[in-house]
Motif scaffolding. Structure first.
Motif, PDB file in Angstrom:
ATOM      1  N   PRO A   3       0.800  -1.227   0.000  1.00 32.97           N
ATOM      2  CA  PRO A   3       0.000   0.000   0.000  1.00 32.97           C
ATOM      3  C   PRO A   3       0.833   1.276   0.000  1.00 32.97           C
ATOM      4  CG  PRO A   3      -0.947  -1.608   1.504  1.00 32.97           C
ATOM      5  CD  PRO A   3       0.367  -2.171   1.055  1.00 32.97           C
ATOM      6  N   SER A   4       1.955   1.284   0.744  1.00 26.96           N
ATOM      7  CA  SER A   4       2.778   2.498   0.782  1.00 26.96           C
ATOM      8  C   SER A   4       3.404   2.780  -0.579  1.00 26.96           C
ATOM      9  CB  SER A   4       3.871   2.371   1.845  1.00 26.96           C
ATOM     10  OG  SER A   4       4.714   1.256   1.569  1.00 26.96           O
ATOM     11  N   LEU A   5       3.846   1.724  -1.273  1.00 29.55           N
ATOM     12  CA  LEU A   5       4.405   1.903  -2.615  1.00 29.55           C
ATOM     13  C   LEU A   5       3.325   2.359  -3.577  1.00 29.55           C
ATOM     14  CD1 LEU A   5       6.630   1.637  -4.739  1.00 29.55           C
ATOM     15  CD2 LEU A   5       6.043  -0.791  -4.929  1.00 29.55           C
ATOM     16  N   HIS A  57       0.825   6.745  -6.902  1.00 25.43           N
ATOM     17  CA  HIS A  57      -0.233   7.714  -7.180  1.00 25.43           C
ATOM     18  C   HIS A  57       0.338   9.131  -7.208  1.00 25.43           C
ATOM     19  CE1 HIS A  57      -3.432   4.764  -5.390  1.00 25.43           C
ATOM     20  NE2 HIS A  57      -2.967   4.370  -6.559  1.00 25.43           N
ATOM     21  N   LYS A  58       1.211   9.437  -6.246  1.00 22.52           N
ATOM     22  CA  LYS A  58       1.817  10.766  -6.191  1.00 22.52           C
ATOM     23  C   LYS A  58       2.726  11.006  -7.394  1.00 22.52           C
ATOM     24  CE  LYS A  58       1.790  10.957  -1.129  1.00 22.52           C
ATOM     25  NZ  LYS A  58       2.642  11.047   0.087  1.00 22.52           N
ATOM     26  N   LEU A  59       3.461   9.968  -7.788  1.00 21.26           N
ATOM     27  CA  LEU A  59       4.338  10.083  -8.954  1.00 21.26           C
ATOM     28  C   LEU A  59       3.528  10.399 -10.202  1.00 21.26           C
ATOM     29  CD1 LEU A  59       7.213   9.701 -10.157  1.00 21.26           C
ATOM     30  CD2 LEU A  59       6.602   7.307 -10.514  1.00 21.26           C
ATOM     31  N   LEU A 108      27.675   0.756  -4.771  1.00 21.38           N
ATOM     32  CA  LEU A 108      26.304   0.318  -4.539  1.00 21.38           C
ATOM     33  C   LEU A 108      25.352   1.306  -5.205  1.00 21.38           C
ATOM     34  CD1 LEU A 108      27.898  -1.375  -2.505  1.00 21.38           C
ATOM     35  CD2 LEU A 108      26.062  -1.019  -0.858  1.00 21.38           C
ATOM     36  N   TRP A 109      24.710   0.854  -6.270  1.00 22.85           N
ATOM     37  CA  TRP A 109      23.873   1.721  -7.112  1.00 22.85           C
ATOM     38  C   TRP A 109      22.403   1.440  -6.832  1.00 22.85           C
ATOM     39  CZ3 TRP A 109      25.091   5.804  -9.947  1.00 22.85           C
ATOM     40  CH2 TRP A 109      24.167   6.285 -10.893  1.00 22.85           C
ATOM     41  N   CYS A 110      21.664   2.460  -6.428  1.00 25.69           N
ATOM     42  CA  CYS A 110      20.272   2.280  -6.055  1.00 25.69           C
ATOM     43  C   CYS A 110      19.383   2.186  -7.296  1.00 25.69           C
ATOM     44  CB  CYS A 110      19.801   3.432  -5.169  1.00 25.69           C
ATOM     45  SG  CYS A 110      18.085   3.244  -4.620  1.00 25.69           S
ATOM     46  N   VAL A 111      18.595   1.110  -7.356  1.00 22.41           N
ATOM     47  CA  VAL A 111      17.587   0.969  -8.407  1.00 22.41           C
ATOM     48  C   VAL A 111      16.217   0.772  -7.760  1.00 22.41           C
ATOM     49  CG1 VAL A 111      19.111   0.167 -10.246  1.00 22.41           C
ATOM     50  CG2 VAL A 111      18.185  -1.487  -8.620  1.00 22.41           C
ATOM     51  N   GLY A 112      16.044   1.339  -6.557  1.00 22.53           N
ATOM     52  CA  GLY A 112      14.750   1.316  -5.905  1.00 22.53           C
ATOM     53  C   GLY A 112      13.741   2.170  -6.647  1.00 22.53           C
ATOM     54  N   PRO A 113      12.472   2.125  -6.239  1.00 21.59           N
ATOM     55  CA  PRO A 113      11.414   2.788  -7.011  1.00 21.59           C
ATOM     56  C   PRO A 113      11.661   4.276  -7.267  1.00 21.59           C
ATOM     57  CG  PRO A 113      10.458   1.323  -5.379  1.00 21.59           C
ATOM     58  CD  PRO A 113      11.924   1.351  -5.110  1.00 21.59           C
TER      59      PRO A 113
END
Length: 280
Positions: free
Chosen positions: A90-92, A97-99, A175-180
């Protein structure tokens, strides 16, 4: 990688569909979602007017990211985002929605902005249990379905390769971030540039190992990279920054203060002791 898009721009339909999934480390992730988009387009076309576009997109790890997919669908009258992620977070979903709202706000000066619909999560689809029950029935009744012993066959399943126990002789990790959130800011598109820089820059190839990570949390500074063992966080990074930051940090022991987010201000490294001369 080019954005996988499917559909016909000559269709009378004005609806575009985005299949939205989590990315994966394996290379076939984009292909699987693309094939699902193809099947969805053909199924919808068999039932009525073909959608104008069916577009695959990813929340993280793979591309295209959701903003890029929305750009591809911007000329449609209605864009339906279908989340095919399991499980649902739900948080993602709320952040997505905000994106989408930010993407919409950026088009205020445009002549056209489509209607945007975010469909219910996959696990909340009423027909999903029926589809899974049919899969179970197929697994039990089809004559050509093989059990796992037949699938594995002669593969050496008893143990993994011994080489997987060998620790690489690497001095640094990038360390390369590929998070949302970093993915939405282009980090997945920049990953090949990071790997290319390390591979082709003298002194970096055998010294730095690039690794993808999930969310590193200070998302407003993304795209983010942490260089270890010193633990220096850098961001936001673009294509022009990657080589300069890594070269200065790893080869010259200098920190790019403009892009430093967190970590030491100076790098204190132990001096390598001189080698003893070989006996004559």
């Amino acid at each position: 990688m080019t954005s996988p898009t499917h559909g016909s721009t000559t269709s009378d339909s004005t609806t575009a569909i985005i299949l939205l999934s989590r990315g994966a480390a394996y290379a076939n992730a984009a292909n699987e979602l693309t094939m699902l988009a193809d099947r969805l387009r053909m199924t919808l076309a068999a039932r009525g007017p073909s959608p104008w576009l069916v577009q695959a997109a990813f929340v993280d790890r793979s591309q295209p990211a959701l903003p890029e997919a929305l750009d591809s669908c911007a000329k449609a009258q209605t864009v339906i985002i279908l989340p095919v992620m399991v499980p649902d977070e739900p948080s993602l979903r709320r952040w997505l929605h905000k994106l989408i709202m930010r993407w919409r706000a950026a088009r205020r000066d445009s002549d056209h902005c489509p209607r945007l619909i975010f469909a219910e999560p996959l696990l909340q689809t009423p027909q999903l249990a029926d589809a899974l029950a049919q899969t179970v029935n197929t697994a039990l009744t089809q004559p050509d379905v093989r059990d796992i012993v037949e699938v594995v066959g002669d593969d050496a399943w008893e143990r993994d390769p011994a080489g997987w126990s060998v620790v690489p002789s690497i001095q640094h990790h990038a360390l390369w971030c590929v998070g949302p959130r970093c993915a939405a800011k282009g980090s997945v598109k920049l990953w090949p540039q990071l790997a290319k820089t390390i591979r082709e820059t003298p002194g970096l190839k055998n010294c730095v190992m690039p690794l993808q990570t999930s969310c590193q949390f200070p998302c407003n500074h993304g795209p983010l990279m942490i260089v270890y063992p010193e633990g220096v966080w850098y961001g936001p990074l673009d294509e022009a920054d990657i080589e300069r930051v890594l070269t200065r940090h790893v080869l010259h022991g200098q920190i790019d203060e403009r892009l430093r987010v967190q970590g030491p201000l100076t790098l204190k490294r132990e001096q390598t002791p001189p080698r003893k001369p070989m006996p004559t």
